[in-house]
Write a protein that holds these residues in place. Sequence first.
Motif, PDB file in Angstrom:
ATOM      1  N   LYS A   1       1.192   2.455  -7.113  1.00 36.73           N
ATOM      2  CA  LYS A   1       0.253   1.493  -8.037  1.00 36.73           C
ATOM      3  C   LYS A   1      -0.770   2.429  -8.747  1.00 36.73           C
ATOM      4  N   SER A   2      -1.535   3.013  -7.928  1.00 32.20           N
ATOM      5  CA  SER A   2      -2.680   3.495  -8.490  1.00 32.20           C
ATOM      6  C   SER A   2      -2.233   4.862  -9.213  1.00 32.20           C
ATOM      7  N   THR A   3      -1.218   5.545  -8.707  1.00 31.77           N
ATOM      8  CA  THR A   3      -0.767   6.645  -9.662  1.00 31.77           C
ATOM      9  C   THR A   3      -0.170   6.170 -10.754  1.00 31.77           C
TER      10      THR A   3
ATOM     11  N   SER B   1       0.590  -1.148   0.118  1.00 32.61           N
ATOM     12  CA  SER B   1       0.054   0.168  -0.074  1.00 32.61           C
ATOM     13  C   SER B   1       1.014   1.250   0.000  1.00 32.61           C
ATOM     14  N   GLY B   2       0.555   2.130  -0.743  1.00 36.03           N
ATOM     15  CA  GLY B   2       1.183   3.474  -0.873  1.00 36.03           C
ATOM     16  C   GLY B   2       2.213   3.311  -1.686  1.00 36.03           C
TER      17      GLY B   2
HETATM   18  N1  LIG Z   1      -3.317  13.989  -4.712  1.00 37.73           N
HETATM   19  C1  LIG Z   1      -2.119  13.631  -3.994  1.00 37.73           C
HETATM   20  N2  LIG Z   1      -1.316  14.433  -3.155  1.00 37.73           N
HETATM   21  C2  LIG Z   1      -0.376  14.206  -2.617  1.00 37.73           C
HETATM   22  N3  LIG Z   1       0.030  13.012  -2.405  1.00 37.73           N
HETATM   23  C3  LIG Z   1      -0.604  11.937  -3.175  1.00 37.73           C
HETATM   24  C4  LIG Z   1      -1.669  12.243  -3.683  1.00 37.73           C
HETATM   25  N4  LIG Z   1      -2.135  10.804  -4.433  1.00 37.73           N
HETATM   26  C5  LIG Z   1      -1.385  10.099  -3.902  1.00 37.73           C
HETATM   27  N5  LIG Z   1      -0.631  10.516  -3.071  1.00 37.73           N
HETATM   28  C6  LIG Z   1       0.519   9.630  -2.498  1.00 37.73           C
HETATM   29  O1  LIG Z   1       1.239   8.830  -3.327  1.00 37.73           O
HETATM   30  C7  LIG Z   1       1.509   7.726  -2.711  1.00 37.73           C
HETATM   31  C8  LIG Z   1       1.065   6.549  -3.632  1.00 37.73           C
HETATM   32  O2  LIG Z   1      -0.369   6.641  -3.757  1.00 37.73           O
HETATM   33  P1  LIG Z   1      -1.068   5.557  -4.462  1.00 37.73           P
HETATM   34  O3  LIG Z   1      -2.517   5.758  -4.435  1.00 37.73           O
HETATM   35  O4  LIG Z   1      -0.552   5.436  -5.931  1.00 37.73           O
HETATM   36  O5  LIG Z   1      -0.671   4.232  -3.740  1.00 37.73           O
HETATM   37  P2  LIG Z   1      -1.155   2.731  -4.169  1.00 37.73           P
HETATM   38  O6  LIG Z   1      -0.057   1.883  -4.216  1.00 37.73           O
HETATM   39  O7  LIG Z   1      -2.511   2.736  -4.887  1.00 37.73           O
HETATM   40  O8  LIG Z   1      -1.707   2.360  -2.734  1.00 37.73           O
HETATM   41  P3  LIG Z   1      -3.158   1.454  -2.499  1.00 37.73           P
HETATM   42  O9  LIG Z   1      -2.732  -0.102  -2.370  1.00 37.73           O
HETATM   43  O10 LIG Z   1      -3.250   1.600  -0.950  1.00 37.73           O
HETATM   44  O11 LIG Z   1      -4.201   1.697  -3.133  1.00 37.73           O
HETATM   45  C9  LIG Z   1       0.931   7.478  -1.480  1.00 37.73           C
HETATM   46  O12 LIG Z   1       1.889   7.704  -0.263  1.00 37.73           O
HETATM   47  C10 LIG Z   1      -0.172   8.765  -1.468  1.00 37.73           C
HETATM   48  O13 LIG Z   1      -0.140   9.321  -0.086  1.00 37.73           O
END
Ligand SMILES: Nc1ncnc2c1ncn2[C@@H]1O[C@H](COP(=O)(O)OP(=O)(O)OP(=O)(O)O)[C@@H](O)[C@H]1O
Lengths: 403, 226
Positions: free
Chosen positions: B44-46, B40-41
């Motif tokens: 991936k989503s980004t 998590s974090g």
């Molecule tokens: N709009 C934003 N502004 C600031 N930080 C952000 C923003 N969107 C995401 N982040 C940060 O970017 C990082 C990656 O976020 P992301 O959503 O891509 O994680 P993830 O791998 O999809 O996690 P999960 O498995 O929990 O969905 C996180 O630390 C999050 O706090």
Amino acid sequence: MFINAFIQALREIKRNLMRSLLTAMGIVIGIASVIAMVNIGKGASQSITKSISKLGSNTLFITPGQQHGPGSQSAVAIPFKSKDVEVLKESIITLDAISAVESSSMTALYGDQNYQTSVKGIENDYFKIQDFSFKSGRDFTSNELRSGLKTCILGKTVVDKLFVNGENPIGKKLRLQKFSCEVAGVLNPKGANTFGMDQDDVILVPLNMFLRRVSGNENIHLIMVKVKDNIPLEEATVQIQQLIRENRHLKPQDEDNFSVRNMSALVDTISQITSMLTIMLGAVAAISLIVGGIGIMNIMLVSVTERTREIGIRIAVGAMSQDILIQFLIEAVVLSGLGGLVGVIFGISITMIVSYFMHFTLIIDPTITVVSLLFSMLIGIVFGIIPARKASNMNPIDALRYE
Amino acid sequence: MIELSGIYKVYGTAEASSTVLKDISLQIKEGEFIAIMGPSGSGKSTLLNILGTLDVPSSGKYNFETTDVTALSQDQRSLFRRYVLGFIFQGFNLLKKTTALDNVEMPLIYLGVHAKERKERALQALKSVGLEDRADYEPSKLSGGQQQRVAIARAIVTNPKVLIADEPTGNLDTKRSHEIMQILQEFNKNGITIIMVTHESDIAAYASRVLHVRDGIVEREENNVH
Ligand SMILES: Nc1ncnc2c1ncn2[C@@H]1O[C@H](COP(=O)(O)OP(=O)(O)OP(=O)(O)O)[C@@H](O)[C@H]1O
Ligand SMILES: [Mg+2]
């Protein structure tokens, strides 16, 4: 795209029907009052003009004092005397009929019936001026007029109120507060006049009797004159003014201390009052349209916020900002346009009801109907643009994350 | 088909910034089924949002076939998504109080498809996820698995080249998850490229290639043989 946005808008409005109805209320009221105002105004003025050309176009009203604008009588209002009327009768050949008129409101009694009506002291020419004809009986004899014998002539409404079981009123004696009189004639009904007054709600008595028994003096406050058909009103007016000035020994620099008016002057006064009312109502309408527009803006802003996620989904599947803009703009326009449509329906209904009860000509102006509808839509565009822009400028990621 | 090179994503201001993606470079070929895994974090989503053009990288190049995606304006990216991509979200993201059929028809409106053809294609798409008998149901009257199948129908109704799915089974139990994955695998066999984020390795097992992301970099990748 437009059709789909339109269908979508109707669906959205149906979904929040109560909220939409309340939101559109300002527009409904605004448009309804504009429509009613314009149509009733037109109908009223047409009715007034029509009835004046029918019976009042060659009638002049001579009154003591000067009127400066509606309602303000100047201080020096010296009443006329019988001899003033005689002079007019003898000296001016352009006049067809002339009658002094004094009136007072009184209660008439017959048997156990009583009825409050307008009692007018008149001369025989009055029937000609007012275009009254006799249903039965006769007008006043010269003897009755001269010596003021106690006879009276009744309008239909008075007959209906006093002679409830259909007796023939001719020859019956009425009690009129201070005196009694014998019915000599009954008038044919004329119905309500342009201003909604019942012209048959009247008891006519000889002028001299009225002066002696009611007024207690010789003062005359109204002389009605019918000008001959082929004579212009202005010409007769000037003749009358000159004659009265001479009789009253007015110097050239003196203002008239009486006035000679015709129905069109009266109409001017009325149209002044109506146009004042129109402006006032117009302001009310304008304010309610602005308030209505703000209401629409407010509800659209709420709707955009509520539907943030939906907007995000739409952008994700490929909606461009203009697609979103058009969707919300059309929603605002449909909302205000529907408000306008309901307003038009209400406005026309009000016009019909008022015209019916006030006996105005029913006019429904197609131009104002179309313009009102277009204007209500314009309000939708003007007040819908800010919420729609807000929606179209959303960033898909933030919108999709919105809870 | 897809080529990322030197992608960075930085959030926040210069003083308090966090670099979520660090120099990501990868290539995806047509017909691949990619799973992105990671804690998590990890970003991936980004990464997926950048691939889906919902988000833009702070720097780096993104080419789709011959198109330089980083040079597109917001509206041009909308058009790109409209014609090329399909989306499935973790939270289904269906329109509320709107029937399954209308939900599936929605993307076709933006493609300018006429009402009659729209309905035919939407029904076809619902059939392909086994929901033709639920066309008139609103989302609130459908189970989670059914809602996600409606979302899949909506994603594939435009015949996209690439399907972007962020944790498509995240809200579903194991049985429903595998049903969904079988449907996705079927579409992949029919030629649609799929890029999917997931937490679970048995879900990632449906993919042909798995990218492991940690702290904004692709740490490791593995190929699955089915
Ligand atoms: N709009 C934003 N502004 C600031 N930080 C952000 C923003 N969107 C995401 N982040 C940060 O970017 C990082 C990656 O976020 P992301 O959503 O891509 O994680 P993830 O791998 O999809 O996690 P999960 O498995 O929990 O969905 C996180 O630390 C999050 O706090
Ligand atoms: Mg995530």
